[in-house]
Structure formats: C-alpha cells, structure tokens
Scaffold this active site. Sequence first.
Site, PDB file in Angstrom:
ATOM      1  N   THR A  19       0.835  -1.207   0.000  1.00 30.19           N
ATOM      2  CA  THR A  19       0.000   0.000   0.000  1.00 30.19           C
ATOM      3  C   THR A  19       0.869   1.256   0.000  1.00 30.19           C
ATOM      4  OG1 THR A  19      -1.515  -1.249   1.413  1.00 30.19           O
ATOM      5  CG2 THR A  19      -1.971   1.083   1.171  1.00 30.19           C
ATOM      6  N   ARG A  23       7.813  -2.444   2.655  1.00 30.77           N
ATOM      7  CA  ARG A  23       7.855  -2.437   4.113  1.00 30.77           C
ATOM      8  C   ARG A  23       8.136  -3.853   4.600  1.00 30.77           C
ATOM      9  NH1 ARG A  23       3.079   0.921   6.936  1.00 30.77           N
ATOM     10  NH2 ARG A  23       3.694   2.547   5.482  1.00 30.77           N
ATOM     11  N   SER A 114       6.087   4.069   8.594  1.00 26.98           N
ATOM     12  CA  SER A 114       4.952   4.791   9.148  1.00 26.98           C
ATOM     13  C   SER A 114       4.715   4.470  10.623  1.00 26.98           C
ATOM     14  CB  SER A 114       3.716   4.505   8.295  1.00 26.98           C
ATOM     15  OG  SER A 114       2.646   5.300   8.706  1.00 26.98           O
ATOM     16  N   HIS A 115       3.563   3.901  10.920  1.00 28.09           N
ATOM     17  CA  HIS A 115       3.170   3.670  12.309  1.00 28.09           C
ATOM     18  C   HIS A 115       3.659   2.334  12.844  1.00 28.09           C
ATOM     19  CE1 HIS A 115       0.430   2.210   9.346  1.00 28.09           C
ATOM     20  NE2 HIS A 115       0.106   1.248  10.175  1.00 28.09           N
ATOM     21  N   LYS A 127       9.928   4.219   0.336  1.00 27.08           N
ATOM     22  CA  LYS A 127       9.089   4.449  -0.831  1.00 27.08           C
ATOM     23  C   LYS A 127       9.677   5.564  -1.668  1.00 27.08           C
ATOM     24  CE  LYS A 127       5.676   7.424   1.136  1.00 27.08           C
ATOM     25  NZ  LYS A 127       4.333   7.696   1.465  1.00 27.08           N
ATOM     26  N   ASP A 277       1.787  10.163  13.872  1.00 25.23           N
ATOM     27  CA  ASP A 277       2.409   8.830  13.800  1.00 25.23           C
ATOM     28  C   ASP A 277       3.907   8.897  13.494  1.00 25.23           C
ATOM     29  OD1 ASP A 277       2.413   9.522  11.126  1.00 25.23           O
ATOM     30  OD2 ASP A 277       2.004   7.485  10.456  1.00 25.23           O
ATOM     31  N   ASP A 279       5.937   8.757  10.874  1.00 30.22           N
ATOM     32  CA  ASP A 279       6.508   9.639   9.850  1.00 30.22           C
ATOM     33  C   ASP A 279       5.729  10.934   9.696  1.00 30.22           C
ATOM     34  OD1 ASP A 279       4.382   8.146   8.842  1.00 30.22           O
ATOM     35  OD2 ASP A 279       5.092   8.311   6.783  1.00 30.22           O
ATOM     36  N   ASP A 281       2.543  11.668   9.028  1.00 27.65           N
ATOM     37  CA  ASP A 281       1.494  11.927   8.037  1.00 27.65           C
ATOM     38  C   ASP A 281       0.090  11.644   8.553  1.00 27.65           C
ATOM     39  OD1 ASP A 281       1.782   9.205   8.043  1.00 27.65           O
ATOM     40  OD2 ASP A 281       2.070   8.993   5.873  1.00 27.65           O
ATOM     41  N   ARG A 282      -0.003  11.031   9.736  1.00 24.35           N
ATOM     42  CA  ARG A 282      -1.336  10.779  10.306  1.00 24.35           C
ATOM     43  C   ARG A 282      -1.535  11.619  11.549  1.00 24.35           C
ATOM     44  NH1 ARG A 282      -2.503   4.370  10.272  1.00 24.35           N
ATOM     45  NH2 ARG A 282      -1.723   3.984   8.182  1.00 24.35           N
ATOM     46  N   THR A 344      -7.556   1.962  -1.182  1.00 20.95           N
ATOM     47  CA  THR A 344      -6.770   2.345  -0.011  1.00 20.95           C
ATOM     48  C   THR A 344      -5.348   2.723  -0.414  1.00 20.95           C
ATOM     49  OG1 THR A 344      -8.080   0.912   1.383  1.00 20.95           O
ATOM     50  CG2 THR A 344      -5.875   1.434   2.168  1.00 20.95           C
ATOM     51  N   GLU A 363      -8.329   9.433   4.573  1.00 20.37           N
ATOM     52  CA  GLU A 363      -8.612   8.025   4.793  1.00 20.37           C
ATOM     53  C   GLU A 363      -9.033   7.822   6.241  1.00 20.37           C
ATOM     54  OE1 GLU A 363      -6.343   5.009   2.405  1.00 20.37           O
ATOM     55  OE2 GLU A 363      -4.716   6.335   3.004  1.00 20.37           O
ATOM     56  N   GLU A 364      -9.732   6.714   6.442  1.00 17.26           N
ATOM     57  CA  GLU A 364     -10.196   6.413   7.805  1.00 17.26           C
ATOM     58  C   GLU A 364      -9.029   6.117   8.745  1.00 17.26           C
ATOM     59  OE1 GLU A 364      -9.542   3.122   8.847  1.00 17.26           O
ATOM     60  OE2 GLU A 364      -8.727   2.774   6.847  1.00 17.26           O
ATOM     61  N   SER A 365      -7.860   5.813   8.183  1.00 17.06           N
ATOM     62  CA  SER A 365      -6.724   5.436   9.005  1.00 17.06           C
ATOM     63  C   SER A 365      -5.995   6.673   9.523  1.00 17.06           C
ATOM     64  CB  SER A 365      -5.780   4.556   8.199  1.00 17.06           C
ATOM     65  OG  SER A 365      -5.449   5.192   6.980  1.00 17.06           O
ATOM     66  N   LYS A 376      -0.305  12.604   2.823  1.00 17.50           N
ATOM     67  CA  LYS A 376      -1.135  13.001   3.945  1.00 17.50           C
ATOM     68  C   LYS A 376      -0.280  13.788   4.922  1.00 17.50           C
ATOM     69  CE  LYS A 376      -0.880   8.162   5.193  1.00 17.50           C
ATOM     70  NZ  LYS A 376      -1.666   6.956   5.078  1.00 17.50           N
ATOM     71  N   ARG A 496      -8.853  -6.538   7.800  1.00 20.31           N
ATOM     72  CA  ARG A 496      -9.533  -5.349   8.315  1.00 20.31           C
ATOM     73  C   ARG A 496     -11.017  -5.447   7.977  1.00 20.31           C
ATOM     74  NH1 ARG A 496      -5.098  -2.520   9.707  1.00 20.31           N
ATOM     75  NH2 ARG A 496      -3.475  -2.004   8.199  1.00 20.31           N
TER      76      ARG A 496
HETATM   77  C1  G1P Z   1      -2.835   1.258   5.869  1.00 24.75           C
HETATM   78  C2  G1P Z   1      -4.088   2.101   5.938  1.00 24.75           C
HETATM   79  C3  G1P Z   1      -4.191   2.970   4.714  1.00 24.75           C
HETATM   80  C4  G1P Z   1      -2.918   3.798   4.544  1.00 24.75           C
HETATM   81  C5  G1P Z   1      -1.703   2.887   4.578  1.00 24.75           C
HETATM   82  C6  G1P Z   1      -0.398   3.656   4.535  1.00 24.75           C
HETATM   83  O1  G1P Z   1      -2.888   0.433   4.732  1.00 24.75           O
HETATM   84  O2  G1P Z   1      -5.239   1.297   6.082  1.00 24.75           O
HETATM   85  O3  G1P Z   1      -5.333   3.783   4.807  1.00 24.75           O
HETATM   86  O4  G1P Z   1      -2.924   4.498   3.346  1.00 24.75           O
HETATM   87  O5  G1P Z   1      -1.723   2.100   5.762  1.00 24.75           O
HETATM   88  O6  G1P Z   1      -0.241   4.495   5.621  1.00 24.75           O
HETATM   89  P1  G1P Z   1      -3.296  -1.117   4.800  1.00 24.75           P
HETATM   90  O7  G1P Z   1      -2.458  -1.754   5.860  1.00 24.75           O
HETATM   91  O8  G1P Z   1      -4.751  -1.116   5.208  1.00 24.75           O
HETATM   92  O9  G1P Z   1      -3.079  -1.641   3.417  1.00 24.75           O
HETATM   93 ZN    ZN Z   2       2.485   7.382   8.481  1.00 22.73          ZN
END
Ligand code: G1P
Ligand code: ZN
Length: 543
Positions: A19, A23, A114-115, A127, A277, A279, A281-282, A344, A363-365, A376, A496
């Site tokens: 996504t 990673r 990221s997180h 990336k 988070d 990096d 972005d959230r 996503t 996004e919902e995340s 983001k 999910r």
């Molecule tokens: C998750 C989040 C998605 C976000 C991505 C990168 O991806 O659900 O919204 O863009 O991290 O930060 P997923 O693990 O669901 O593929």
């Molecule tokens: Zn992030």
Amino acid sequence: MSTTRTISTKAYDDQKPGTSGLRKRVSVFQQAQYLENFIQSTFNALPQLVGGKIILGGDGRYFNNEAVQIILRMAAANGIAEVILGKNSILSTPAASHLIRKYCLSGGFILSASHNPAGPSGDFGIKFNLENGGPAPTSITDKIFEISQTLLEYKIVEGAIDTSRIGQQSLGDMKVTIIDPVTDFANYMENLFDFNAIKALIESDFSFVFDAMSAVSGPYAEEIFGARLGVSANNLFNTRPLPDFGGGHPDPNPVHAKALFDLMYGSDAPNFGTASDGDGDRYIALGSKFYVSPSDCLAIIAANAHLSPGYKDGIQGIARSMPTSRAADKVAERLDIVCHETPTGWKYFGNLMEAGHITICGEESASTSSNHIREKDGLWGVLMWLNIIAVRGQSAEDIVRAHWLKFGRHYYTRHDYEEVEIDRAETVMQTLRGKLFSLAGKKLHGETIEAADSFTYTDPVDGTVTENQGLRVFFESGSRFVMRLSGTGTKGATLRLYLEKYTEPKGDHSLDLADATVNLAKIANTLTDLKTTLNRDAPSVIS
Ligand code: G1P
Ligand code: ZN
C-alpha cells in the site's frame, strides 16, 4: 573523486511494494544486498532521474542512518546530480513531499514504515515519490518489482556524508545539500492557516496538547506549536525522535496512543488533544472526553476548510479511500462538488489532484490532507482543526455534533485482526467473495442486504483499472461493511473489517459506537465465519 563500482548481486523475489512502499522487518532489509537491490531497481525503473535532484530522509527509525549512507553512495553512482538531505537524515513524509514540490526536484526516497514499530526487531520501509511529491503509482512500483526479480548488479561509490552538518558536501560527482528539515515546512503552514487567530486561541484559556509519540513530528511540533503559536513545552509530549520510538508503536489510535486517550478522558482533560504517527502523516483529534473519528475529521475539514486562509475560496472536490466512511460524500453533495472513491493508499489521490479534481482528501486510518502537497499530513490536520476551532469559537465536540445535525452521523469503526495466518485470512476473504452475488435481499441480524461487490477503481484521469480492492456489503438501511487484507503488514496477514452505520440528521446521534455497529460485526461473522477461521475471539485493535 570516487570511482563507481559495479557489484554483482543475487535477485530477491519479495521486493513488491505494498500500500505504501516496500515495508519489511529490519532483519529482512539487513540481508546482504537487500536494500541495494531495491534501490538499484528503483534507479533502473526511473532512468529520468539521471542528472536530476532528489530528496532523501526518513522518520529516524532504526536502520535509517545506515540506509541513508547506502542510498547516497548509490545515488552518486547512478548519476544523480544532487541529493537534498534532511539534517541527521530526518524528514517527515509531508515535509519531504513539500520539499520535492518547492525545489522542483525529480522525486525522492522517504524511509519509513509509518506507524509500525521500530528497532532491531521492528520494521523498516522505503518508498519513492515522484516529481509531483506524491508516492509512485502502481505502474511504477510494479516496474521496480519486475526489475528487482532479475537484477544482476548494482552501482555504488565509496564515501560517507556527515549528515549532521547543514550545508553542502559532495560524494563522487554528486552534491549533497543538508537542510534544516523544519523551517520550510513551518513557513508553508503559516501561509495556509491563520496563525494569529490560533495564537489568540492558545493564549486564551484553551488548553491544547500534542503527542509526537517519540517520532518524526516532534521537532516540527516544537517549532510550529511551541515557537510560533506559543504552546507551552509542557503540552508537547514525546517530541524527541527516537530510533525505536521509545519502544512504543507510533500509531495514534486508542490502543497505542493510550496515554493521550487517558489524559483526554480523565478529570481535568485539556480542550483539544492530538497525536501523530511515526513519519508524521497521520493524526488524531480528541476534544475533552470526545474522540473524533478520522472519517468525520475528513468530512468536517471539507465542510469548514474555507475558514482557513489557504482555502478561503472553497474546495474543488473531495476524495476518500473506499473503506473510509461516506460522511465526506454528504458534504460533497451539499457543496455540489464531487467526492471520489479510491482504493486504499495515498497514491491514488495524486492524479486527481494533478488534474485539479480535488482539494481535500483523506482516509479512515487517521489521515487528511489537501493539494498543498501530495501526501497526507498530520500537522496540517491538527492546524486545520485549530483554525476551525479558533474561527468558530466552539469546542471540537460542539463542532462535530453540529456537523451530525446537519449531515447525519456515520457511526464508524474498524476491527483489525492482526498477524493472522495468511491462508486463514485468504479463506475468510474467499468465503465472502464466493457469496457476493447471492447476497442481495438476504436478511440477517435486523438488516437487509441491498448489494455486494468487490471494489474496482477506474482512475478518471488516466483510465487505469485497479481490481480487488476490498469486498463491500451494502444494506438497505444505508449501513455498510467492508473487508480487505492490509497491504502494509510485515508478519502474517491483517484482516480489516470496516463497519459503518448511517443515521439521518434527525436520528439518534447518542448511541454507543460499539452498540451501533455490533449487528454489522455479527453479520460479517455470520457470512464468513471469520472468528472461527482466524481462531480469534476478538479483533486485535478496534479503532
Ligand atoms: C494502511 C491504511 C491505509 C494507509 C496505509 C499507509 O494500509 O489502512 O489507509 O494508506 O496504511 O499508511 P493497509 O495496511 O490497510 O493496506
Ligand atoms: Zn504514516
């Protein structure tokens, strides 16, 4: 002058970006030539980078510094003219996107998972973002993957850069310019938001706290919230970026940002609490004893963006990822603009922004952003909220409740089943997929299914079709559930389940979230037998 060496290598077969980039566990990246192969594959996939300038930096997690030195040496060997590097190899994802755009660079590498947790047994990620500042689209990540599968050699020069020294150095024929990662970004934010209004809010009896979760946003928060907006240092938590994020999991959700949730639900809670988070972005936003769902954040920001100077002329359009609640769609309807529904991942918003279709997306995340960059942006989200609160003179909770009264409430929650066996997760998906076309009309746990499908996205700008982006079940009541497998996990699979129940503006907005969505969870379980198949009684995380 260093000589370029060409080193033979053996291809890896697992370098497919997900996504958000490649990673993996740190130990995977530490395998011989693993990082080098991926970097070389990226350079081979993007020959237009030769002679160009790129950005480089990461969230400071474990392995960041080693990776930066290798990437610099390989960039020099691959004909890059200049790398702009964040001091100490650190750059937040939104700042990297901004710098690419501001300095008209050809793109750049962002190092982050990221997180996800960090440290020797944690995760690492890479990336590549393109010249528009946004993540490379699937067509390019597929090309990188294809090249990686047959890669025979990579190019590298000898040498090292002192990343703590602002200014210019060189490596081979390449210039390396080390910059302060914060100033440009802070200046940009000051153009978009009314810092005077926010400063006055902070100086009033309004208490605001921010938790950087020992990740990359800390220095940005100290400059923007502390130095420029007057927030007391005591209200800025965990602002020193640590390579293991202090042993925590820098994912701002009720489980991993528990300290902030405890504070915001405790006696004497601050007026507004936020966190970002790994990096940067959230973000999440909480009023006093009141959590704002990220899907609602998107809708509320879209409805109120015009209150901030950078958006005073209104917004062109909105985009949300498919599983994100449809609260934003209601705002778009009212504003008579389009709300695009994308797969996503942030990479799908880029084309829509370039074509001028959208201003705000999310996004919902836990992410919202705008066309100010192509990523983001956590601090942008926090500043947008502060600006809205300052102008409206209402608490976060009052703003959200007023929004529900106008647009209706989308009760929304996500259940994550993490680190489950891949085969079992696939079985659950397959079970639902196999039934999709026979579901319409079925009645279960008080709901009648209206339609069900597997989400396919056709990019309205370039016509690219992306299939299998999640299974959707719609109910006659306006409710919905979505099921998909994560594309960012590094161990086993993460399933999910996204639950969404709509209540009209005049409906009851005071239900408990879990109560409002429990039937949808039961239906998902009845249709897929997921708990038995996954051998789990309950989700690992509910957000
Ligand atoms: C998750 C989040 C998605 C976000 C991505 C990168 O991806 O659900 O919204 O863009 O991290 O930060 P997923 O693990 O669901 O593929
Ligand atoms: Zn992030």
